[in-house]
Motif scaffolding. Structure first.
Motif, PDB file in Angstrom:
ATOM      1  N   LEU A  98      36.548  47.928  39.812  1.00 11.04           N
ATOM      2  CA  LEU A  98      35.662  46.803  39.586  1.00 11.04           C
ATOM      3  C   LEU A  98      34.661  46.644  40.724  1.00 11.04           C
ATOM      4  O   LEU A  98      34.739  47.329  41.751  1.00 11.04           O
ATOM      5  N   PHE A 111      34.623  48.439  28.966  1.00 10.37           N
ATOM      6  CA  PHE A 111      34.147  49.528  29.815  1.00 10.37           C
ATOM      7  C   PHE A 111      33.825  50.790  29.018  1.00 10.37           C
ATOM      8  O   PHE A 111      33.036  51.621  29.470  1.00 10.37           O
ATOM      9  N   GLY A 134      31.868  48.688  35.485  1.00 11.62           N
ATOM     10  CA  GLY A 134      32.923  49.230  36.323  1.00 11.62           C
ATOM     11  C   GLY A 134      32.851  50.743  36.322  1.00 11.62           C
ATOM     12  O   GLY A 134      32.109  51.343  35.543  1.00 11.62           O
ATOM     13  N   LEU A 168      31.501  40.138  35.491  1.00 12.38           N
ATOM     14  CA  LEU A 168      32.196  41.286  36.072  1.00 12.38           C
ATOM     15  C   LEU A 168      31.476  41.880  37.278  1.00 12.38           C
ATOM     16  O   LEU A 168      32.098  42.517  38.124  1.00 12.38           O
ATOM     17  N   ASP A 169      30.171  41.691  37.339  1.00  9.22           N
ATOM     18  CA  ASP A 169      29.367  42.306  38.411  1.00  9.22           C
ATOM     19  C   ASP A 169      28.285  41.318  38.844  1.00  9.22           C
ATOM     20  O   ASP A 169      27.104  41.524  38.617  1.00  9.22           O
TER      21      ASP A 169
END
Length: 485
Positions: free
Chosen positions: A175, A200, A208, A461-462
């Motif tokens: 991650l 993903f 990721g 997530l990012d």
């Protein structure tokens, strides 16, 4: 006087070893340009970790320094999603050292591979255990496990076995903060909350970095019937697919449509010995595989009967069945050489679209007429996995037209093809992904609510936009505002 050392690069070297952090032009050249040579770039460094633990540490370091990361597998992508931009800010994180086969289990029909393992090596590992890994691509000798998972690659046997998403049981992924999500188990059933791996798979490295994956395996076929068939037109091809399905069921493994211009380019630019399998110049051909896993059964008679019936009705004009594995390989070589032959023929405009199988003839007719009206004499190079509705619908320049003049019409050609695809409720990218190449069309044709959801997932997530910034979703990815969802 030598340039001062980059402290960030020095920290990378402390993680992987100096030999695996590349910064000079000669050693980074193969990592910073794509296969089609459309997106040349420059990296701050290319780092080649050897383990998931090293990937984790590299990503955590990049997050600390605020350095963008471009994950890369075999660098066989076709949409500019796995190479750095020209800013020299981004780090290419190559997984080409992570090639270990962690586990092959023929009893539960699964295997776990590290992300740098090639598709060909995956096939060989499965075969050594008496099993079949059915993902098959023209680039399988260099395309990697991590790459095909990240792009949800399709290939030639999707019709029977599904695409990468269908074949993937689990993944291991690093991650954006460097933590590792280990969801690489071989379970067929797990109903404990969200199926996180699906985020993903097909994420193109924006959420990721996939470091390992677990795949389904299948029984190896005992008998494969390979045929090259001239058909009356695309409608006849679709009807032949249905006839074969009625005759042999799910044993139809691959079913490829190949237009005359595609074959003509292969015959002009292919390797010595390549030839048209049939007499005469037929406008459309189908290449198919029918496979049987039981040694007790032979599908050949049923295939021959289906072809004979189709010939009586005028759907099939001529046909040949491979008499040996060598002949089957020669037939498939014609199909697999199409992309390289078109590259050698000159500049081309690429499309990777999908529509419902039943609408393929309508799409081909409508798009062909529209392009001829836009650019008289344009050569349509149409081929692909018609069994699942996916066409590689490409164009080469008209005779006598300069390369520059043809390239100048590229956006107009894209507009025509994508508009027709959207009108038929199709997809502008069936298996190649979005990357940078298709981002503008993606933003135009994707539903706004879908784009908003994707942006929210990306931010969750990012949040610092570390992974593959500007690919798929545009820069900057702003913090999504709450909506009525």
């Amino acid at each position: 006087m030598s340039n001062p050392a980059d402290p960030f690069v020095e920290e990378l070297r402390a993680i992987t070893g100096a030999a695996h952090v590349l910064t000079d032009d000669a050693s980074t050249a193969r990592y910073v340009g794509d296969w089609r040579r459309n997106y040349p770039g420059a990296a701050r460094a290319v780092v080649r970790p050897a383990s998931t633990e090293e990937v984790s540490r590299v990503v955590a370091l990049c997050a600390t320094w605020g350095v963008p990361v471009v994950p890369q597998g075999g660098n066989t992508g076709l949409v500019g999603g796995s190479t750095p931009d020209a800013s020299s800010r981004e780090v290419v994180l190559s997984l080409d050292r992570m090639t270990r086969v962690r586990r092959v289990d023929p009893l539960d029909n699964s295997m776990t591979l590290e992300a740098g393992c090639t598709v060909l090596a995956a096939q060989e590992a499965a075969a050594a255990a008496g099993r079949l890994f059915p993902l098959s691509l023209a680039s399988e000798g260099s395309a990697t496990v991590g790459g095909v998972v990240s792009t949800n690659a399709g290939g030639e046997q999707v019709l029977r076995y599904g695409n990468t998403r269908d074949l993937t049981l689990g993944i291991e992924v690093v991650l954006a903060d460097g933590r590792v999500l280990d969801a690489s188990g071989a379970l067929r059933k797990d109903n404990t909350g969200y199926d996180l791996k699906q985020l993903f798979i097909g994420g193109e490295g924006t959420l990721g970095i996939v470091t390992a994956a677990t795949f389904k395996l299948h029984a190896r076929p005992d008998k494969v019937v390979t045929g090259w068939v001239a058909v009356r037109d695309p409608q006849a091809a679709v009807e032949l697919l249905a006839r074969l399905g009625d005759a042999v069921g799910e044993r139809v493994t691959a079913f490829e449509l190949i237009g005359r211009e595609a074959l003509a380019q292969v015959l002009a630019h292919g390797t010595p010995g390549m030839r048209d399998p049939l007499a005469g110049e037929h406008a459309w051909a189908v290449l198919f595989d029918v496979s049987e896993t039981s040694a007790l059964l032979d599908p050949t008679p049923a295939v021959e009967d289906a072809l004979a019936g189709a010939m009586e009705q005028g759907l099939v004009l001529d046909a040949v069945l491979a008499a040996s594995g060598q002949q089957a390989h020669a037939l498939w070589a014609l199909r697999e050489h199409v992309p390289e032959a078109q590259r050698l023929d000159g500049p081309s405009i690429k499309h990777d679209i999908s529509v419902a199988v039943s609408r393929i003839p309508e799409f081909i007719a409508e798009a062909g007429a529209a392009l001829e009206g836009l650019l008289p004499g344009i050569r349509v190079v149409c081929f692909g996995h018609v069994g699942d509705g996916n066409l590689h619908y490409n164009q080469s320049r008209p005779p006598g037209m300069s390369d520059a003049a043809f390239r100048a019409r590229e956006e107009a050609v894209h507009d025509v093809v994508h508009a027709i695809t959207a009108r038929m409720q199709g997809s502008i990218s069936a298996e190649h992904g979005i990357g940078r190449l298709k981002q503008e069309a993606f933003l135009q044709y994707k539903q706004p609510v879908a784009l908003e959801l994707m942006a929210r997932i990306k931010h969750a997530l990012d949040p610092e936009n570390t992974f593959n910034p500007g690919r798929v979703l545009p820069l900057p990815v702003a913090t999504p505002r709450p909506s009525s969802l």
